[in-house]
Design an enzyme around this catalytic site. Structure first.
Site, PDB file in Angstrom:
ATOM      1  N   SER A  89     -86.814  28.069  16.138  1.00  0.00           N
ATOM      2  CA  SER A  89     -85.602  28.096  16.967  1.00  0.00           C
ATOM      3  C   SER A  89     -85.924  28.494  18.410  1.00  0.00           C
ATOM      4  CB  SER A  89     -84.571  29.058  16.368  1.00  0.00           C
ATOM      5  OG  SER A  89     -85.145  30.344  16.265  1.00  0.00           O
TER       6      SER A  89
ATOM      7  N   CYS B  93     -92.164  38.678   4.936  1.00  0.00           N
ATOM      8  CA  CYS B  93     -92.952  39.744   5.568  1.00  0.00           C
ATOM      9  C   CYS B  93     -92.142  41.033   5.679  1.00  0.00           C
ATOM     10  CB  CYS B  93     -93.458  39.296   6.934  1.00  0.00           C
ATOM     11  SG  CYS B  93     -92.156  38.883   8.075  1.00  0.00           S
TER      12      CYS B  93
HETATM   13  N1  SAH Z   1     -95.505  31.162  10.740  1.00  0.00           N
HETATM   14  C1  SAH Z   1     -95.752  31.785  12.024  1.00  0.00           C
HETATM   15  C2  SAH Z   1     -95.072  33.116  12.168  1.00  0.00           C
HETATM   16  C3  SAH Z   1     -93.581  33.077  11.978  1.00  0.00           C
HETATM   17  S1  SAH Z   1     -92.736  34.382  12.735  1.00  0.00           S
HETATM   18  C4  SAH Z   1     -97.252  31.892  12.248  1.00  0.00           C
HETATM   19  O1  SAH Z   1     -98.037  31.532  11.365  1.00  0.00           O
HETATM   20  O2  SAH Z   1     -97.654  32.325  13.313  1.00  0.00           O
HETATM   21  C5  SAH Z   1     -91.086  33.890  12.554  1.00  0.00           C
HETATM   22  C6  SAH Z   1     -90.620  32.812  13.510  1.00  0.00           C
HETATM   23  O3  SAH Z   1     -89.307  32.425  13.112  1.00  0.00           O
HETATM   24  C7  SAH Z   1     -90.497  33.233  14.977  1.00  0.00           C
HETATM   25  O4  SAH Z   1     -91.300  32.408  15.766  1.00  0.00           O
HETATM   26  C8  SAH Z   1     -89.014  33.033  15.321  1.00  0.00           C
HETATM   27  O5  SAH Z   1     -88.811  32.481  16.620  1.00  0.00           O
HETATM   28  C9  SAH Z   1     -88.583  32.037  14.267  1.00  0.00           C
HETATM   29  N2  SAH Z   1     -87.155  32.052  13.916  1.00  0.00           N
HETATM   30  C10 SAH Z   1     -86.332  33.125  13.777  1.00  0.00           C
HETATM   31  N3  SAH Z   1     -85.109  32.735  13.362  1.00  0.00           N
HETATM   32  C11 SAH Z   1     -85.163  31.390  13.218  1.00  0.00           C
HETATM   33  C12 SAH Z   1     -84.214  30.395  12.797  1.00  0.00           C
HETATM   34  N4  SAH Z   1     -82.979  30.742  12.436  1.00  0.00           N
HETATM   35  N5  SAH Z   1     -84.612  29.119  12.759  1.00  0.00           N
HETATM   36  C13 SAH Z   1     -85.881  28.760  13.105  1.00  0.00           C
HETATM   37  N6  SAH Z   1     -86.794  29.649  13.518  1.00  0.00           N
HETATM   38  C14 SAH Z   1     -86.455  30.947  13.561  1.00  0.00           C
END
Ligand code: SAH
Length: 394
Positions: free
Chosen positions: A252, A338
């Protein structure tokens, strides 16, 4: 040096005798002196028996233990703890090797330094204090880092604005403690990443998914991959290197998507297999078709506190239910949580309910956790936070 002394109530010394590194405020009988948040204090049990020395805090955890023996918390102490941690990362073949320079050097209680996190990206250390005690010690820690890492270290960036207790009212001290502004390319298992430690989330990169990304690479050949909650695109590049047919990265945050695109260019310039979308997860999942046969769901912590646990579990169920419903037959789902307050059992239950809702036949292929550079102190099981399941969906 004279420290304030914390005396425990009768029978409350048990957990410290078993090396659990926290003293809860409810366990305290009396305090000698007037410690302030962040001060070093000594902890005593019955008959004035010395139990531990640690950082004093105002809140439900009152002391975070640095040592269970009566030692000086001086320059030599920090050097010794950091050296021990660094030696472990070398043993793990994460440090001092050509194919990898991205690892967690200090993982709080897991490295016997409660309240401190240090991630390494090539020649840059990003330091995060979660306690006022560690905040006060930051310059000493920086010196110790330089002593242990020598020439391999050129920058130390301190980033604790979001992690220090806000009631301590310290104001932002974020910035370089050493060096500064060196453009560094982080390398994880031979893949390259730009890390924006100043503006990025956490310390700039999610170091804890390294091994799980490697496992994904193993399954990616000829698959259509959806990397949901991609952040800087970690899983996507492993999927591409593993021979995926297409890889779609979704987050997002527009900033995350732009970092993902930048990282794709670093590793696979001009590769037409990759597309990235800045969109909300639920919106994207609802409207997407059934074309993916490898899906990664790595959402942010849905529950940061125990009282929102129910909602968090519902969130995991809802999210996974859509994936089960839409993944192609023979598809593989990598799903994670997490949130530290969500137990392995609860997470599995939420995913189980989601699977049952879809009515599909599902097998557990792997049960995943955090890698060894995020070690769990055996006396502090709370340190285990990352949970993942790899599922085969018929
Ligand atoms: N998989 C990633 C880490 C994920 S951290 C890696 O390997 O590095 C979680 C992510 O979810 C963040 O980047 C945040 O911007 C995103 N996020 C949070 N809420 C969200 C939503 N409703 N829809 C899509 N992405 C979202």
């Amino acid at each position: 040096m004279e420290y304030c002394k914390v005396f425990l109530k009768p029978k409350k010394e048990e957990s410290l005798l078993r090396f659990h590194p926290w003293v809860f405020s409810g366990a305290i009988q009396s305090v000698e002196g007037e410690p302030e948040e962040g001060d070093l204090v000594e902890v005593y049990g019955a008959n004035r028996r010395f139990l531990a020395i640690g950082h004093y805090q105002i809140g439900s955890i009152a002391v975070r233990v640095l040592s269970f023996t009566s030692i000086a918390i001086d320059d030599a102490f920090w050097v010794e703890r950091i050296r021990t941690a660094y030696e472990l990362r070398k043993t793990l073949r994460l440090a001092g090797v050509e194919t990898n320079n991205t690892f967690r050097l200090i993982h709080g209680e897991g490295d016997n330094l409660p309240g401190l996190v240090i991630d390494m990206y090539a020649r840059t250390a990003v330091m995060q204090a979660h306690s006022v005690g560690m905040h006060y010690a930051r310059h000493q820690i920086a010196e110790a880092l330089k002593a242990v890492l020598g020439d391999t270290l050129q920058n130390i960036y301190y980033k604790s604005d979001a992690t220090l207790p806000y009631k301590a009212n310290l104001g932002s001290e974020d910035g370089y403690l050493f060096g500064g502004e060196v453009e560094d390319i982080a390398v994880e298992n031979g893949l390259k990443f730009c890390v924006d430690w100043q503006k990025g989330q956490k310390t700039g990169f999610f170091v804890d998914q390294r091994e799980n990304r490697s496992l994904l690479e193993h399954y990616a050949k000829d698959r259509s991959v959806l990397n949901m909650f991609c952040y800087t695109g970690g899983f996507s590049f492993y999927a591409m290197r593993g021979g995926a047919k297409v890889v779609h990265s979704v987050d997002s945050s527009a900033k995350a998507i732009s970092l993902t695109k930048k990282n794709v260019e670093l590793n696979f310039p001009g590769d037409p297999r990759h597309e990235a979308y800045a969109e909300d997860a639920f919106k994207y999942l609802e409207k997407m078709g059934s074309n993916y046969d490898l899906i990664i769901l790595d959402p942010p912590a849905f529950a940061k506190h125990k009282n929102v646990l129910r909602n968090a579990l519902q969130g995991y169920r809802k999210l996974n239910a859509i994936a089960f419903e839409k993944i192609k037959p023979g598809g593989i789902l990598f799903t994670f949580s997490c949130s530290q307050v969500v137990s392995k059992e609860n997470f599995r239950l939420a995913v189980f309910s989601a699977a049952a809702q879809s009515g599909r036949s599902v097998r557990i292929l792997h049960q995943l956790t955090q890698p060894a550079d995020h070690p769990v102190n055996i006396y502090h099981p709370e340190g285990e936070y990352l949970k993942g399941l790899v599922l085969y969906v018929e």
